[in-house]
Write a protein that holds these residues in place. Structure first.
Motif, PDB file in Angstrom:
ATOM      1  N   ARG A 171      37.127  62.326  40.394  1.00 29.93           N
ATOM      2  CA  ARG A 171      38.532  61.935  40.615  1.00 29.93           C
ATOM      3  C   ARG A 171      38.855  60.739  39.727  1.00 29.93           C
ATOM      4  N   LEU A 184      41.872  58.183  38.195  1.00 28.69           N
ATOM      5  CA  LEU A 184      43.227  57.668  38.353  1.00 28.69           C
ATOM      6  C   LEU A 184      43.635  57.014  37.046  1.00 28.69           C
ATOM      7  N   LYS A 228      51.793  56.817  36.976  1.00 29.29           N
ATOM      8  CA  LYS A 228      50.482  57.084  37.571  1.00 29.29           C
ATOM      9  C   LYS A 228      50.182  58.580  37.616  1.00 29.29           C
ATOM     10  N   GLU A 284      46.831  61.435  38.764  1.00 31.12           N
ATOM     11  CA  GLU A 284      45.486  61.687  39.292  1.00 31.12           C
ATOM     12  C   GLU A 284      44.937  62.962  38.663  1.00 31.12           C
ATOM     13  N   LEU A 298      41.585  65.626  38.664  1.00 28.41           N
ATOM     14  CA  LEU A 298      40.400  66.080  39.373  1.00 28.41           C
ATOM     15  C   LEU A 298      39.683  67.089  38.481  1.00 28.41           C
ATOM     16  N   THR A 304      41.120  70.922  34.724  1.00 23.68           N
ATOM     17  CA  THR A 304      41.403  69.883  35.718  1.00 23.68           C
ATOM     18  C   THR A 304      42.599  70.268  36.591  1.00 23.68           C
ATOM     19  N   VAL A 343      45.829  68.278  38.259  1.00 27.10           N
ATOM     20  CA  VAL A 343      46.529  67.013  38.033  1.00 27.10           C
ATOM     21  C   VAL A 343      47.677  66.870  39.025  1.00 27.10           C
ATOM     22  N   LYS A 344      47.915  65.624  39.442  1.00 27.25           N
ATOM     23  CA  LYS A 344      49.033  65.310  40.343  1.00 27.25           C
ATOM     24  C   LYS A 344      49.709  64.035  39.850  1.00 27.25           C
ATOM     25  N   PHE A 403      42.797  55.884  30.997  1.00 24.75           N
ATOM     26  CA  PHE A 403      42.030  55.518  32.189  1.00 24.75           C
ATOM     27  C   PHE A 403      41.271  54.220  31.908  1.00 24.75           C
ATOM     28  N   GLU A 424      35.972  58.286  40.801  1.00 26.05           N
ATOM     29  CA  GLU A 424      35.736  58.150  42.235  1.00 26.05           C
ATOM     30  C   GLU A 424      35.229  59.484  42.777  1.00 26.05           C
ATOM     31  N   PRO A 453      35.274  62.774  44.775  1.00 26.52           N
ATOM     32  CA  PRO A 453      36.363  63.636  45.237  1.00 26.52           C
ATOM     33  C   PRO A 453      36.149  64.033  46.695  1.00 26.52           C
ATOM     34  N   LYS A 469      38.326  55.127  52.472  1.00 26.76           N
ATOM     35  CA  LYS A 469      37.643  54.921  51.193  1.00 26.76           C
ATOM     36  C   LYS A 469      36.133  54.797  51.415  1.00 26.76           C
TER      37      LYS A 469
END
Length: 341
Positions: free
Chosen positions: A67, A69, A78, A80, A82, A94, A96-97, A110, A147, A149, A157
């Motif tokens: 993950r 960001l 911003k 995200e 994955l 990937t 993406v959001k 990044f 990070e 996933p 967290k």
């Protein structure tokens, strides 16, 4: 067979949000499918249910910190990312959001520019093919910036990334942990080996499809996702010898189970092999090699609860889950375990 037959009511507070301080102090429900007896233990008691000559088969996959960001170059918006699947050294498929801002040709940054990404193409399902720019080794850059996933039902967290890795993780490539293996400590594995139990390792890289809900009304209509596995000649030799001598093959997790049942031949033997499996195990399936399973408690109506129901019987499993809810067992990835034999 109706999917709704695998539903159970799970209070939200029973979904474990963090791992226990000591891995092997999680609870263990022991289910004997022959006499339908259920015992409540702790995971470190698993050694009492293992016999000399048995073989534990563990999945040594290691989770990618997949993950990322980032921010859109120029605007700082911003985003995200994955990582789903590596295509080559620089290109990945990937998720993406927000997707509407990830148009072809757009660049994202990044960290302090240690990693950049350009959207190259968009697939039919909406995933993006991304070309990454970086210096050095991609895995090292990812380890620094990425990070874990975590599954969608874990909202807190994770402070220590290693707690979402098994102590025997080795082969990098999963989008999720083989969670049944999270209960083992290095000391417990040493005790198990000292008892004369064999340890054998397979690799199955778990995809995000493992979290995909079953949307079909009937079990038979569900289309299973595909995942990559490897079984070495060394592991095959151990398993075949254990079987020849009358020992049990105990799959640690549904991933080890699916790997073994994908490879075994009609004579109950395995050989060195790698490839993709989309095996879907649900009630009615006849197990060819797995004699016992160590597993976590799974989501209602999931393919995983269907697999364990195929092994131990649907009525017994659904009854065991009712007991687990009443006894306040912890559920899902960071939750407690079952031993089915």
């Amino acid at each position: 067979m109706k999917v709704k037959d695998f539903y159970f009511d799970l209070p939200k507070e029973l979904i474990a949000q963090h791992p226990l301080e000591k891995r092997d102090e999680s609870r263990l429900m022991v289910v004997n499918k022959a006499n339908k007896q259920i015992e409540n233990k702790h995971f470190k008691d698993i050694i009492d249910y293992l016999n000399p000559g048995d073989c534990l088969v563990l999945n040594d996959t290691r989770v990618l910190p997949a993950r990322l960001l980032g921010a859109r170059e120029g605007t700082g918006g911003k985003m995200e990312f994955l990582l789903l699947k590596r295509i080559d050294v620089n290109h990945w498929e990937t998720l993406v959001k927000p997707g509407k801002k990830a148009k072809i040709g757009t660049m994202f940054i990044f960290g302090d520019g240690q990693l950049k990404a350009e959207i190259m193409s968009i697939s039919e399902g909406g995933s993006r093919i991304v070309r990454f720019e970086f210096e050095g080794i991609f895995e090292e850059v990812l380890d620094k910036l990425g990070e874990m996933p975590l599954p969608p039902y874990i909202t807190e967290k994770l402070e220590d990334k290693e707690r979402y890795q098994t102590v025997f993780s080795k082969e990098v490539g999963s989008a999720a942990a083989p969670t049944a293996g999270l209960h083992f400590t290095e000391d417990l594995l040493k005790q198990i080996k000292a008892k004369g139990v064999h340890l054998a390792f397979v690799t199955l890289h778990i995809g995000l499809g493992t979290f995909r809900p079953v949307k079909a009304e009937t079990v038979e209509e569900h289309e299973m996702h595909s995942e990559y596995y490897v079984l070495s000649s060394e592991t095959a030799a151990i398993i075949n010898e254990v079987k020849d001598k009358g020992g049990r093959v105990i799959a640690v997790g549904t991933t080890s189970n699916r790997t073994l049942e994908s490879i075994v031949d009609d004579n109950g033997r395995v050989e060195e092999k790698s490839g993709w499996t989309d095996i879907f195990i649900y009630p009615g399936y006849k197990f060819k090699i797995v004699d016992a399973i160590i597993t976590n408690f799974h989501l209602p109506e999931s393919t995983l609860i269907m697999l364990v129901s195929a092994f131990a019987g649907q009525d017994l499993i659904m009854g065991a889950y009712d007991i687990a809810v009443k006894e306040k067992y912890r559920f899902f990835s960071f939750g407690d375990a079952m031993f089915l034999y």
